[in-house]
Each structure stands twice: as structure tokens, then as C-alpha cells.
Design a protein around this motif. Structure first.
Motif, PDB file in Angstrom:
ATOM      1  N   GLU A  15      29.361  33.193  48.400  1.00 40.71           N
ATOM      2  CA  GLU A  15      29.617  33.537  46.900  1.00 40.71           C
ATOM      3  C   GLU A  15      28.728  35.091  46.895  1.00 40.71           C
ATOM      4  OE1 GLU A  15      29.212  32.229  42.288  1.00 40.71           O
ATOM      5  OE2 GLU A  15      28.588  30.928  44.109  1.00 40.71           O
ATOM      6  N   GLN A  16      29.130  36.096  46.596  1.00 36.52           N
ATOM      7  CA  GLN A  16      28.559  37.303  46.638  1.00 36.52           C
ATOM      8  C   GLN A  16      28.883  38.096  45.045  1.00 36.52           C
ATOM      9  OE1 GLN A  16      29.226  39.825  49.904  1.00 36.52           O
ATOM     10  NE2 GLN A  16      27.193  41.177  49.212  1.00 36.52           N
ATOM     11  N   GLY A  17      27.748  38.532  44.218  1.00 34.95           N
ATOM     12  CA  GLY A  17      27.946  39.271  43.281  1.00 34.95           C
ATOM     13  C   GLY A  17      28.990  38.427  42.233  1.00 34.95           C
ATOM     14  N   GLY A  18      28.895  37.111  42.237  1.00 33.45           N
ATOM     15  CA  GLY A  18      29.716  36.139  41.405  1.00 33.45           C
ATOM     16  C   GLY A  18      31.002  35.844  41.812  1.00 33.45           C
ATOM     17  N   ARG A  19      31.402  36.479  43.246  1.00 36.26           N
ATOM     18  CA  ARG A  19      32.765  36.100  43.586  1.00 36.26           C
ATOM     19  C   ARG A  19      32.663  35.053  44.538  1.00 36.26           C
ATOM     20  NH1 ARG A  19      37.607  40.296  45.436  1.00 36.26           N
ATOM     21  NH2 ARG A  19      38.763  38.686  46.502  1.00 36.26           N
ATOM     22  N   LYS A  20      33.493  34.075  44.432  1.00 36.07           N
ATOM     23  CA  LYS A  20      33.627  33.067  45.407  1.00 36.07           C
ATOM     24  C   LYS A  20      34.426  33.193  46.385  1.00 36.07           C
ATOM     25  CE  LYS A  20      32.223  29.715  41.790  1.00 36.07           C
ATOM     26  NZ  LYS A  20      32.780  28.611  40.848  1.00 36.07           N
ATOM     27  N   LYS A  36      37.707  29.583  39.424  1.00 38.10           N
ATOM     28  CA  LYS A  36      36.512  29.951  38.988  1.00 38.10           C
ATOM     29  C   LYS A  36      35.485  28.748  38.639  1.00 38.10           C
ATOM     30  CE  LYS A  36      37.907  34.317  37.156  1.00 38.10           C
ATOM     31  NZ  LYS A  36      37.959  35.329  35.961  1.00 38.10           N
TER      32      LYS A  36
END
Length: 365
Positions: free
Chosen positions: A167-172, A128
Motif C-alpha cells: 500500500e502506497q499513498g493510500g493505494r492498495k 477499497k
């Protein structure tokens, strides 16, 4: 131990151990030893094809422990095993048919070396917090970011680098890349100064819009957090037990030479702990090779690390009873104490989590 491992241990005892005091104090990497190990095939354990030597996880563990005991210099053994772990447990497993012949024969023969680049300044290796990015462009990728704490970095030709690919929707999402040390936009930094485990070296890595061709991407690794970051850590943890077990044997052997005879019981007790540590680590490696992780695996690893730290504390108390001096033993003991601190905070957090769960269960029940 496999025959080639026996030969390497004999070489380490004959060539490396007599230079142990100079090596453990030196910032200069012993290229003469590294070259000879490569030419003899001893830098290709566990790599299998492409010039390497086939070895099971348990055999690799045995070789690491035996070589650490024979060579005595835990830092040099750390460099040797880091080379194997990155080349044999990352590149060899995830490189494709075009990448393998380009890098594996040179890695197995020691003509090139590799290190892994995951941790970042101020962020550690937590996914993260990682920020190094890889942007897809025509014909390849552009990497920007900085890495730290790179064991073997100063001698590496290839950096297996973990970078964010999307990175999409806060997910790497992360990928793994083979970054040549001389690629344009790539430079080594001094990084954090580490004054132990010599002559193994550490450095940092900076990438400033560095271009890499498509062939640098380890597509076989897929989600690099799962296949490289977490898996490498598990393998590294297991092999670390082997090198430390070998170093413990060196500590006891050297301490016995300067310890009063009436301390035999205490010395024998420490050797019993060392043998338990060695057997437990070998079984952990044999059961899973460090992969996949499981609650049982994690618990056994934590218990073995606790045993190792208790050994260190008891050894320090017994060493205070010695009637003679051994400068190398002092430096080796310092190295093992410092290496034991590397994961101490992480282990404490895991143990606190387990303890809190037990306390909460007791309060609720």
C-alpha cells in the motif's frame, strides 16, 4: 453442445434429476455424484491441458444451461460451475509451469476442488474495503484476514485468496494466493447462513498469520483486482445466466403439468422470454467470454438480469393459477428468487447512475 457435455446432460437427467427433491432440501453434499463426475472427466470442462476438456466460452455456456435443465437442481449446478470457473478461468490461466502440474490434474479429475475467496465480512468485494493482507517474509508470505460468502468453500481444498500485498499513498495493490485448506493458521468459519441453492455450500475463511511458501503466490495474475476479482465476476455473471436459463426451462416444464389449458398463451409468452434470455446470455459469453468489460457488455448484462427478474415476477403470477402442487417447483422458484436478489442492489445503483445522467442531460439541454 460438445459431445462430453451431451453425455453429462444425459447422466444428469438419469442420475441427478430423480434425486432432485432430496438434493434441493439437503445440507449434505452428494459426494457420490461428485466423485463419479470427476472420474468421468466432467469436472474438467474448459481447462484444456492437464486432463481437462477444451471448451470455448460459448460451449461452456451451452453445457451449463443444458446440465442445469437436465439435473434440475440449480444449487448443485452452481457448485459444478464454480469449480470450473475457479479452476479453468483463474488457476489454469495464471499458474506457472511449476504450479500447474501440482494442482491442475487433480482439479480436472475432481480429486481436489477450489473456490475463490474475495469478499469479506461487512465489506463485500469492493477493493477499497478489503483488508486481508499478505506480508512478504523469508521463503514465502504471511496472510492475515477473513473472507466470507465462499461458494463451494465447505468442499474446497484450495482457496484462491485475494490479499493486499502493498500500500502506497493510500493505494492498495493486491495479489492472488493458492491457500490450502489445511495450512497452519487457516480455518473455516460458518460465515453467513444461506438457506437456499442447496446442496451447494458456503462458508467463511480465517487466516491468522498463516504461512504460505513462495509457490503459493500466483505471480501470473499480476494485479489481482483486474485479472482475478473483476474478471472472475464478469465470467461468473455470464455463467450465472446459463444456469438460470436451464432452471427456467425446468420451471416451465413442471408448471405446464399443473396449469389449466386456458393458460397456454401466458405459458408460451414466458417461454419466449426464457429463450431470449438464453440466446442473449450465450451471445454475451461468446462475444467476450465475460472479458474484457465494456459499456456495451455492462448494458447487455443489466438488461438480461432485468429480463430474468421480470420473468420471475410473471412466473409467480402464473404459478398462482396452477391447479396442482409441486414441492420441488416451489423450492426451485424460491432458489431462483433468492439468487436474483444477490446483485439487485448493485444493478439498481448502476441503473440509477445511468438514469441520473439522462435526467441531467435533459435538464441541461
Amino acid at each position: 453442445m460438445i459431445p462430453a457435455g451431451t453425455e453429462l446432460a444425459a447422466y444428469a437427467r438419469k442420475v441427478i434429476a430423480p434425486r432432485a427433491l432430496d438434493l434441493i432440501r439437503s445440507d449434505d453434499f452428494p459426494w457420490d455424484i461428485w466423485k463419479e463426475m470427476g472420474e468421468s472427466g466432467w469436472l474438467g470442462f474448459g481447462m484444456g491441458d492437464d486432463g481437462g476438456i477444451e471448451a470455448t466460452p460459448a460451449e461452456l455456456f451451452d453445457v451449463a444451461a443444458a446440465v442445469a435443465e437436465a439435473a434440475e437442481v440449480v444449487g448443485l449446478c452452481t457448485s459444478w460451475m464454480t469449480h470450473h470457473m475457479v479452476a479453468g478461468r483463474v488457476i489454469a490461466e495464471y499458474a506457472d509451469a511449476e504450479q500447474r502440474p501440482d494442482v491442475m490434474p487433480d482439479l480436472a479429475a475432481g480429486r481436489r476442488s477450489a473456490c475463490i475467496a474475495i469478499s469479506e465480512p461487512g465489506a463485500g468485494a469492493h477493493p477499497k474495503r478489503l483488508s486481508t493482507r499478505a506480508e512478504k517474509v523469508d521463503g514465502g508470505w504471511r496472510l492475515t484476514g477473513e473472507k466470507a460468502w465462499l461458494t463451494n468453500g465447505p468442499i474446497a481444498d484450495i482457496f484462491v485468496t485475494i490479499a493486499i500485498t502493498s500500500e502506497q499513498g493510500g493505494r492498495k495493490r493486491f495479489g492472488a494466493f493458492l491457500v490450502p485448506h489445511d495450512a497452519e493458521g487457516v480455518s473455516q468459519t460458518e460465515g453467513v447462513k444461506i438457506d437456499f441453492a442447496k446442496p451447494s455450500g458456503h462458508c467463511g475463511l480465517k487466516m491468522e498469520n498463516a504461512f504460505l511458501p513462495d509457490g503459493a503466490y500466483l505471480a501470473g495474475a499480476g494485479d489481482a483486482v483486474e485479472t482475478v476479482l473483476k474478471r472472475f465476476r464478469r465470467v461468473e455473471d455470464c455463467i450465472g445466466l446459463a444456469t438460470k436459463a436451464g432452471a427456467m426451462a425446468v420451471q416451465l416444464r413442471r408448471l405446464a403439468a399443473i396449469l389449466p389449458a386456458e393458460k397456454a398463451v401466458e405459458l408460451g409468452a414466458l417461454d419466449a422470454d426464457r429463450q431470449l434470455y438464453l440466446a442473449g446470455g450465450r451471445q454475451l459469453m461468446a462475444d467476450s467470454g465475460g472479458d474484457p468489460a465494456s459499456p456495451e457488455h455492462e448494458a447487455r448484462l443489466l438488461a438480461l438480469r432485468r429480463l430474468g427478474r421480470r420473468f420471475g415476477a410473471a412466473f409467480a403470477e402464473l404459478k398462482a393459477e396452477a391447479t396442482g402442487q409441486d414441492e420441488f417447483l416451489d423450492l426451485l422458484t424460491r432458489d431462483l428468487q433468492q439468487l436474483g436478489k444477490v446483485a439487485e442492489r448493485v444493478d439498481a445503483a448502476k441503473l440509477a447512475k445511468t438514469g441520473s445522467a439522462l435526467l441531467n442531460a435533459a435538464a441541461a439541454g
